[in-house]
Design a protein around this motif. Structure first.
Motif, PDB file in Angstrom:
ATOM      1  N   LEU A 228       0.843  -1.370   0.663  1.00 42.83           N
ATOM      2  CA  LEU A 228       0.185  -0.035   0.423  1.00 42.83           C
ATOM      3  C   LEU A 228       0.815   1.408  -0.015  1.00 42.83           C
ATOM      4  CD1 LEU A 228      -2.553   0.738   0.138  1.00 42.83           C
ATOM      5  CD2 LEU A 228      -2.862   0.637   2.236  1.00 42.83           C
ATOM      6  N   VAL A 229       1.072   1.607  -0.974  1.00 45.20           N
ATOM      7  CA  VAL A 229       2.117   3.014  -1.283  1.00 45.20           C
ATOM      8  C   VAL A 229       0.883   4.185  -1.883  1.00 45.20           C
ATOM      9  CG1 VAL A 229       3.884   3.985  -2.186  1.00 45.20           C
ATOM     10  CG2 VAL A 229       3.526   1.115  -2.030  1.00 45.20           C
ATOM     11  N   GLU A 230       1.620   4.956  -1.051  1.00 44.23           N
ATOM     12  CA  GLU A 230       0.960   6.143  -1.522  1.00 44.23           C
ATOM     13  C   GLU A 230       2.429   7.344  -2.218  1.00 44.23           C
ATOM     14  OE1 GLU A 230      -0.585  10.591   0.638  1.00 44.23           O
ATOM     15  OE2 GLU A 230       1.205   9.534   2.357  1.00 44.23           O
ATOM     16  N   MET A 231       2.076   8.078  -2.575  1.00 44.07           N
ATOM     17  CA  MET A 231       3.114   9.355  -3.577  1.00 44.07           C
ATOM     18  C   MET A 231       2.317  10.792  -3.568  1.00 44.07           C
ATOM     19  SD  MET A 231       4.314   6.744  -6.791  1.00 44.07           S
ATOM     20  CE  MET A 231       5.807   7.692  -6.839  1.00 44.07           C
ATOM     21  N   GLY A 232       2.721  11.919  -3.459  1.00 45.06           N
ATOM     22  CA  GLY A 232       2.903  13.004  -2.691  1.00 45.06           C
ATOM     23  C   GLY A 232       3.412  13.228  -4.189  1.00 45.06           C
ATOM     24  N   LEU A 233       2.902  14.506  -4.836  1.00 42.52           N
ATOM     25  CA  LEU A 233       3.804  15.061  -5.933  1.00 42.52           C
ATOM     26  C   LEU A 233       3.241  16.920  -5.913  1.00 42.52           C
ATOM     27  CD1 LEU A 233       5.609  15.647  -7.376  1.00 42.52           C
ATOM     28  CD2 LEU A 233       3.770  14.957  -9.516  1.00 42.52           C
ATOM     29  N   GLY A 234       3.331  17.556  -4.748  1.00 47.46           N
ATOM     30  CA  GLY A 234       2.911  18.995  -4.667  1.00 47.46           C
ATOM     31  C   GLY A 234       1.996  18.466  -3.932  1.00 47.46           C
ATOM     32  N   ALA A 235       0.133  19.382  -4.160  1.00 44.93           N
ATOM     33  CA  ALA A 235      -0.908  18.861  -3.398  1.00 44.93           C
ATOM     34  C   ALA A 235      -1.336  17.342  -4.361  1.00 44.93           C
ATOM     35  CB  ALA A 235      -1.827  20.189  -4.127  1.00 44.93           C
ATOM     36  N   THR A 236      -1.035  17.194  -4.976  1.00 45.81           N
ATOM     37  CA  THR A 236      -1.336  15.520  -6.069  1.00 45.81           C
ATOM     38  C   THR A 236      -0.677  14.788  -5.277  1.00 45.81           C
ATOM     39  OG1 THR A 236      -1.293  16.510  -7.696  1.00 45.81           O
ATOM     40  CG2 THR A 236      -1.829  14.024  -7.829  1.00 45.81           C
ATOM     41  N   HIS A 237      -2.284  13.582  -4.121  1.00 41.89           N
ATOM     42  CA  HIS A 237      -1.739  12.314  -3.255  1.00 41.89           C
ATOM     43  C   HIS A 237      -2.711  11.076  -4.114  1.00 41.89           C
ATOM     44  CE1 HIS A 237       0.407  14.368  -0.128  1.00 41.89           C
ATOM     45  NE2 HIS A 237      -0.282  15.101  -0.496  1.00 41.89           N
TER      46      HIS A 237
ATOM     47  N   VAL B  57       1.214  -9.609   4.323  1.00 40.18           N
ATOM     48  CA  VAL B  57       2.512  -9.123   5.559  1.00 40.18           C
ATOM     49  C   VAL B  57       1.953  -7.809   4.447  1.00 40.18           C
ATOM     50  CG1 VAL B  57       4.475  -8.715   6.133  1.00 40.18           C
ATOM     51  CG2 VAL B  57       4.190 -10.990   6.209  1.00 40.18           C
ATOM     52  N   ALA B  58       1.742  -6.486   5.064  1.00 37.85           N
ATOM     53  CA  ALA B  58       1.670  -5.619   5.064  1.00 37.85           C
ATOM     54  C   ALA B  58       3.007  -4.538   4.740  1.00 37.85           C
ATOM     55  CB  ALA B  58       0.288  -4.683   5.604  1.00 37.85           C
ATOM     56  N   LEU B  59       3.260  -3.654   3.513  1.00 33.77           N
ATOM     57  CA  LEU B  59       4.420  -3.406   3.445  1.00 33.77           C
ATOM     58  C   LEU B  59       3.610  -2.339   3.308  1.00 33.77           C
ATOM     59  CD1 LEU B  59       7.068  -2.009   3.317  1.00 33.77           C
ATOM     60  CD2 LEU B  59       7.482  -3.510   1.047  1.00 33.77           C
ATOM     61  N   VAL B  60       3.554  -0.907   3.871  1.00 31.46           N
ATOM     62  CA  VAL B  60       3.131   0.228   4.066  1.00 31.46           C
ATOM     63  C   VAL B  60       4.473   1.417   3.478  1.00 31.46           C
ATOM     64  CG1 VAL B  60       2.021   2.488   4.754  1.00 31.46           C
ATOM     65  CG2 VAL B  60       1.082  -0.367   5.179  1.00 31.46           C
ATOM     66  N   GLY B  61       3.974   2.255   2.850  1.00 34.03           N
ATOM     67  CA  GLY B  61       5.405   3.075   2.254  1.00 34.03           C
ATOM     68  C   GLY B  61       4.695   4.743   1.705  1.00 34.03           C
ATOM     69  N   ARG B  62       4.952   5.626   2.027  1.00 28.65           N
ATOM     70  CA  ARG B  62       4.597   6.979   1.660  1.00 28.65           C
ATOM     71  C   ARG B  62       5.659   7.421   1.110  1.00 28.65           C
ATOM     72  NH1 ARG B  62       2.619   6.908   7.316  1.00 28.65           N
ATOM     73  NH2 ARG B  62       0.275   7.023   7.592  1.00 28.65           N
ATOM     74  N   LEU B  63       5.230   7.900  -0.052  1.00 28.83           N
ATOM     75  CA  LEU B  63       6.373   8.641  -1.038  1.00 28.83           C
ATOM     76  C   LEU B  63       6.049  10.245  -0.743  1.00 28.83           C
ATOM     77  CD1 LEU B  63       7.061   5.683  -2.240  1.00 28.83           C
ATOM     78  CD2 LEU B  63       7.412   6.849  -4.163  1.00 28.83           C
ATOM     79  N   LYS B  64       7.104  11.283  -0.577  1.00 32.59           N
ATOM     80  CA  LYS B  64       7.105  12.605  -1.280  1.00 32.59           C
ATOM     81  C   LYS B  64       7.600  12.725  -2.213  1.00 32.59           C
ATOM     82  CE  LYS B  64       5.691  16.756   1.155  1.00 32.59           C
ATOM     83  NZ  LYS B  64       5.963  17.906   2.040  1.00 32.59           N
ATOM     84  N   TRP B  65       7.627  14.556  -2.932  1.00 32.15           N
ATOM     85  CA  TRP B  65       8.889  14.102  -3.644  1.00 32.15           C
ATOM     86  C   TRP B  65       9.143  15.540  -3.033  1.00 32.15           C
ATOM     87  CZ3 TRP B  65      11.677  13.558  -7.810  1.00 32.15           C
ATOM     88  CH2 TRP B  65      12.099  13.812  -9.189  1.00 32.15           C
ATOM     89  N   ASP B  66      10.625  15.316  -2.854  1.00 32.17           N
ATOM     90  CA  ASP B  66      11.330  16.987  -2.573  1.00 32.17           C
ATOM     91  C   ASP B  66      11.889  17.917  -3.680  1.00 32.17           C
ATOM     92  OD1 ASP B  66      13.343  18.950  -1.042  1.00 32.17           O
ATOM     93  OD2 ASP B  66      13.404  16.755   0.304  1.00 32.17           O
ATOM     94  N   ASP B  67      11.377  18.813  -3.474  1.00 35.48           N
ATOM     95  CA  ASP B  67      11.925  20.193  -4.674  1.00 35.48           C
ATOM     96  C   ASP B  67      13.014  20.453  -4.553  1.00 35.48           C
ATOM     97  OD1 ASP B  67       9.385  20.056  -6.726  1.00 35.48           O
ATOM     98  OD2 ASP B  67       8.571  21.322  -5.045  1.00 35.48           O
ATOM     99  N   SER B  68      13.602  20.471  -3.497  1.00 37.19           N
ATOM    100  CA  SER B  68      15.250  20.972  -3.184  1.00 37.19           C
ATOM    101  C   SER B  68      16.463  19.411  -3.408  1.00 37.19           C
ATOM    102  CB  SER B  68      15.456  21.137  -1.692  1.00 37.19           C
ATOM    103  OG  SER B  68      15.027  20.341  -1.376  1.00 37.19           O
TER     104      SER B  68
END
Length: 275
Positions: free
Chosen positions: A141-150, A216-227
């Motif tokens: 289960l992976v959430e990806m965040g790119l700016g205001a979009t998730h 087994v649950a593998l949970v991830g959160r990815l966020k784009w880092d502009d810097s």
């Protein structure tokens, strides 16, 4: 549990049956690896053998830490000695060769089957055992965040998430870990969406992911880092009653997923925590 809740849970599981059946096959062919080479010449094939040997040693053992082991170089220098068979797949199959260099410059998938006994002997010399027991199905289960979009990466991903989905599946095959991804309808019925993902506590996320069909649950959160112009990722997984959490920064999502699936395999195969 109410009748409605029971029906929702049944619907979630049913929606994922075909996906589970397909992805569960990722742990097959443990002694096979592939890489991309240019042309079919011996020089590039030798380089390809070395890359595939490293992948197979990690894949068979579950020990992703081997990828950075300096002792691998000695074995990679004679990787051909461990090869049982190999074949090519032309990535441009159906595209005409337009000049005399066409065959030499075309990209090929080099598919390599290694000798099981020889690979097991190399692992033994490296102090690692083959992981030939059952490999549990990871509910990813992976959430990806790119700016205001998730958004959450799903088995039936829209255009924005096709590349991450394909990357996860490729990482699953490369590391020999079967995975299952939720589909959009299942997520909707379970009350999970990209906007509300971060609000759920870790225990709830793990429980929801497991309900989606995995062992087994593998949970991830990815966020784009502009810097950094790269992804920052946080992962969590509970295995045999112990929580595991780790982070990655400054990498592509391909590397994030490859490392995450490999790290999960390393934990489950009892080869240690992620570096």
């Amino acid at each position: 549990m109410s009748a409605v809740a029971v029906m929702i849970r049944i619907s979630i599981l049913a929606a994922l049956i075909c996906c589970t059946a397909t992805l569960a096959a990722a742990a097959d062919d443990l002694y096979r690896a592939q890489t991309v080479v240019t042309g079919r010449g011996e020089a590039n094939r030798t380089v390809g053998f070395a890359a595939c040997l490293a992948d197979v040693l990690v894949k068979v053992s579950g020990a992703v830490k081997l990828a950075d082991d300096p002792r691998l170089a000695a074995y990679q220098s004679r990787a051909g000695d461990f090869v049982k068979a190999y074949s090519y797949h032309d990535q441009m199959s159906g595209t005409p060769i337009r000049d005399e260099q066409g065959t030499r410059d075309r990209p090929y998938d080099l598919i390599v089957d290694f000798d099981e006994r020889k690979i097991d002997d190399v692992l033994k010399a490296l102090g690692v055992a083959p992981w030939l027991s059952h490999r549990p199905l990871l509910a990813v289960l992976v959430e990806m965040g790119l700016g205001a979009t998730h958004y959450i990466v799903t088995a039936d991903a829209g255009l924005s998430a096709v590349a991450p989905r394909q990357s996860l599946l490729a990482s699953s095959a490369r590391r020999g870990m079967p995975i299952v991804l939720p589909d959009a309808a299942a997520l909707a019925k379970s009350g999970i969406d990209g906007a509300g993902f971060a609000k759920l506590p870790p225990a709830a996320l793990a429980a929801r992911a497991t309900e989606l069909g995995g062992e087994v649950a593998l949970v991830g959160r990815l966020k784009w880092d502009d810097s950094d112009l790269a992804w920052a990722a946080e992962w969590q997984m509970q295995w045999q009653g112990r929580p595991h959490r780790w982070q990655l920064r400054g990498v592509t999502f391909d590397e994030v997923f490859r490392r995450a699936i490999g790290d999960a395999a390393q934990i489950i195969s009892d080869n240690g925590d992620p570096a």
